[in-house]
Write a protein that holds these residues in place. Structure first.
Motif, short mmCIF file in Angstrom:
data_model
loop_
_atom_site.label_atom_id
_atom_site.label_comp_id
_atom_site.label_asym_id
_atom_site.label_seq_id
_atom_site.Cartn_x
_atom_site.Cartn_y
_atom_site.Cartn_z
N HIS A 402 1.01 -3.78 17.23
CA HIS A 402 2.08 -2.31 17.00
C HIS A 402 1.17 -0.86 16.63
CE1 HIS A 402 5.49 -4.53 16.25
NE2 HIS A 402 6.51 -3.05 15.79
N GLY A 403 0.18 -1.64 16.66
CA GLY A 403 -1.39 -0.64 16.35
C GLY A 403 -1.42 -0.27 15.37
N GLY A 404 -1.63 -1.61 14.66
CA GLY A 404 -2.46 -1.66 13.10
C GLY A 404 -3.19 -2.80 12.37
N THR A 405 -3.02 -3.09 11.16
CA THR A 405 -4.63 -4.07 10.85
C THR A 405 -3.67 -5.09 9.84
OG1 THR A 405 -5.65 -2.77 9.11
CG2 THR A 405 -6.40 -2.61 11.57
N LEU A 406 -3.61 -6.33 9.66
CA LEU A 406 -3.64 -7.19 9.05
C LEU A 406 -4.84 -7.70 8.49
CD1 LEU A 406 -1.55 -8.59 7.44
CD2 LEU A 406 -1.16 -10.36 9.44
N SER A 407 -4.25 -7.75 6.99
CA SER A 407 -5.89 -8.08 6.17
C SER A 407 -5.71 -9.33 5.00
CB SER A 407 -7.37 -7.65 6.36
OG SER A 407 -6.39 -6.22 5.57
N ALA A 408 -6.57 -9.66 4.98
CA ALA A 408 -6.63 -11.12 3.64
C ALA A 408 -7.81 -10.84 2.40
CB ALA A 408 -5.83 -12.33 3.70
N ASN A 410 -9.38 -12.34 -1.86
CA ASN A 410 -9.32 -12.69 -2.88
C ASN A 410 -9.60 -11.54 -3.93
OD1 ASN A 410 -7.78 -15.27 -2.29
ND2 ASN A 410 -9.84 -15.84 -1.30
N PRO A 411 -8.32 -10.93 -4.16
CA PRO A 411 -8.49 -9.76 -5.60
C PRO A 411 -9.19 -10.56 -6.87
CG PRO A 411 -6.08 -10.27 -5.58
CD PRO A 411 -6.60 -11.21 -4.56
N ALA A 412 -10.10 -9.07 -7.26
CA ALA A 412 -10.79 -10.08 -8.32
C ALA A 412 -9.75 -10.09 -9.38
CB ALA A 412 -11.66 -8.46 -9.22
N GLY A 413 -8.54 -10.11 -9.97
CA GLY A 413 -7.49 -10.25 -10.99
C GLY A 413 -7.14 -11.97 -10.52
N GLY A 414 -8.02 -12.84 -9.59
CA GLY A 414 -7.07 -13.94 -8.91
C GLY A 414 -6.12 -13.33 -7.94
N GLY A 415 -5.44 -14.83 -7.40
CA GLY A 415 -4.18 -15.10 -6.46
C GLY A 415 -5.07 -14.11 -5.31
N ALA A 416 -3.88 -14.35 -3.88
CA ALA A 416 -4.42 -13.64 -2.63
C ALA A 416 -3.45 -12.37 -1.98
CB ALA A 416 -3.96 -14.96 -1.47
N ARG A 417 -4.09 -11.37 -1.77
CA ARG A 417 -3.58 -9.82 -1.00
C ARG A 417 -3.64 -9.96 0.26
NH1 ARG A 417 -7.22 -5.94 -3.61
NH2 ARG A 417 -6.43 -6.39 -5.80
N PHE A 418 -2.86 -9.72 0.71
CA PHE A 418 -2.49 -9.11 2.00
C PHE A 418 -2.26 -7.48 2.44
CE2 PHE A 418 -2.04 -14.05 2.37
CZ PHE A 418 -2.32 -13.78 3.04
N THR A 419 -2.84 -6.70 3.24
CA THR A 419 -2.97 -5.12 3.68
C THR A 419 -2.50 -5.26 4.93
OG1 THR A 419 -3.98 -5.68 1.96
CG2 THR A 419 -3.99 -3.17 3.18
N ILE A 420 -1.09 -4.69 4.88
CA ILE A 420 -0.86 -4.15 6.23
C ILE A 420 -0.99 -2.72 6.47
CG2 ILE A 420 1.22 -4.09 7.87
CD1 ILE A 420 2.64 -6.77 6.38
N ARG A 421 -1.68 -2.22 7.68
CA ARG A 421 -2.14 -0.46 7.54
C ARG A 421 -0.85 -0.72 9.37
NH1 ARG A 421 -5.52 2.71 4.86
NH2 ARG A 421 -6.03 1.29 3.74
N LEU A 422 0.39 0.17 9.19
CA LEU A 422 0.10 0.82 10.18
C LEU A 422 0.87 2.53 10.68
CD1 LEU A 422 3.78 -1.51 9.68
CD2 LEU A 422 2.25 -1.58 11.37
N PRO A 423 0.57 2.66 12.07
CA PRO A 423 0.45 3.95 12.21
C PRO A 423 2.15 5.04 11.21
CG PRO A 423 0.01 2.64 14.24
CD PRO A 423 1.33 1.88 13.20
#
Length: 437
Positions: A402-408, A410-423
């Motif tokens: 889709h022309g975007g990015t997906l990254s993972a 570990n944020p400072a507050g704990g847990g896991a964070r997944f970030t999706i960027r789409l045009p």
């Protein structure tokens, strides 16, 4: 140099011979005859020397020419073999007219291409599908202006010789032939790869639906039990008309509930419908609705931020729904089916290109991702649980397509964070969504 030395030696010898003869004769006319003979002898011997030299030089030059031509033939045969044996479709095209100057066996077999000078010769435009001509011509011109630097077009649609569509990755490189400039067009058929990716996505969807089986069975069983109870009540002869209508309405409601469940599952399992425009807020809603059928998601709390208004993105809603579904299901599994998932969406700027895009962040309250696994988490078949190891890999491929990015991370507050960027759709001019906590 050797020829001059030869003339010098001949001149010295003949002059010496003439002077010796003149010194040993008393004839007064002898000097004149000796000079004439000497000149004649010099000229004759010089002519013979020049002739022999020329023959020797001609023989050497002919040998050099033969060797040069042999090298040209070997190089030509080598490059012809490389071109004919290439797995990709190779075309040498005149950038001004689009005429095919040369093509390899794969081009003739796949596209039915023929060179322009042959009877029925074709142009590359005839093989292109509708709407592809403009981008193709622009790439040809860019390659011509770039003077050797390759130009790429990720996806080009063409007509195959047998009528089937071909999706190809195209690369353009300009070749200067001295008197003219042509462009080498290399087309790699992506159709089998895309079909494999499509089948993999469908299998992953069906695998996800398999995880929902118990919850779906429970969701369907409840309205079925209600339908059975109301039908038993309707069998009584003494049921008042108003009560009968109520029972019938509840039966209809039960059937509608089952229909909605089946429709949600069929929509999720269907193949992708192609590129278009999707509402990311609606995508998240549908994924969450589907997850309500999962036993592992019943005790998970979800917080949604910035998803009250539409968030248009370029893409297919069904495929993006699969991405969100996979990420939410993985988060629930990581938290042990208990915890909080925060979904935050907003319009943002790309850090590199400054282009408008939509950012969707999913953060859970689980233990996070092992630091050693962060670099491998999107690799196919890599899994830290008992899953297939394909969910995140498929999701990564869908977002990239889709022309975007997906990254993972570990944020400072704990847990896991997944970030999706789409045009963000270029044609849309919708005010940026305000994020509300």
């Amino acid at each position: 140099m050797r020829l001059l030395a030869f003339f010098f030696v001949v001149a010295v010898l003949t002059s010496g011979a003439g002077m010796w003869v003149m010194s040993h004769t008393d004839d007064p006319s002898a000097p004149r005859r000796i000079v004439v003979c000497t000149v004649f002898a010099n000229a004759f011997i010089g002519f013979i020397g020049v002739f022999i030299h020329r023959r020797t030089i001609a023989r050497l030059r002919w040998k050099e020419t033969e060797d040069y031509l042999a090298r040209i033939r070997r190089e030509s045969a080598k490059y012809q073999t490389l071109m004919e044996g290439a797995a990709d479709i190779l075309l040498i095209v005149d950038p001004a007219t689009g005429a095919i100057v040369e093509c390899n066996a794969q081009a003739r077999a796949a596209l039915g291409a023929t060179i322009a000078d042959a009877p029925g010769g074709t142009t590359i435009e005839r093989a292109l599908m509708e709407g592809e001509l403009g981008a193709f011509r622009e790439a040809l011109q860019n390659a011509t202006r770039s003077a050797g630097a390759p130009v790429s077009v990720p996806e080009v649609r063409l007509h195959a010789a047998d009528g089937r569509p071909i999706l190809a990755d195209a690369r353009f490189a300009s070749i200067d032939l001295g008197t003219e400039r042509v462009t080498l067009v290399s087309l790699r058929d992506l159709t089998p790869q895309k079909e494999m990716e499509r089948q993999l996505q469908i299998r992953e969807r069906l695998s996800s639906i398999g995880l929902l089986t118990a919850g779906v069975a429970h969701e369907i069983n409840n309205p079925l039990e209600g339908i059975g109870n109301y039908l038993s009540l309707l069998e009584r002869a003494d049921v008042p008309e108003e009560t009968r209508r109520h029972h019938l309405e509840m039966v209809r409601h039960g059937f509608a509930r089952i229909r909605d469940i089946v429709r949600d599952l069929l929509r999720f399992a269907r193949p992708a419908t192609g590129a278009g425009e999707a509402d990311l807020a609606q995508v998240v809603d549908r994924a969450l609705k589907l997850l309500t059928y999962s036993e592992s998601f019943r005790e998970v709390k979800v917080e949604r931020i910035g998803l009250d208004a539409p968030l248009p993105v370029v893409g297919d809603s069904g495929r993006l729904e699969q991405v969100v579904f996979n990420l939410l299901l993985n988060a629930a599994a990581a938290m042990g089916s208990k915890g909080t998932i925060t979904i935050r969406a907003q319009r943002a700027k790309n850090p590199q290109s400054q282009a408008d895009e939509v950012e969707l962040v999913l953060q859970d309250s689980g233990p996070g991702i092992a630091p050693a696994d962060l670099d491998r988490i999107f690799d196919p078949f890599f899994t830290a649980t008992n899953g297939t190891g394909l969910g995140l890999a498929v999701s990564y491929g869908i977002v990239r397509a889709h022309g975007g990015t997906l990254s993972a991370e570990n944020p400072a507050g704990g847990g896991a964070r997944f970030t999706i960027r789409l045009p963000w759709p270029a044609a849309r001019d919708i005010p940026a969504t305000k994020v509300r906590a």
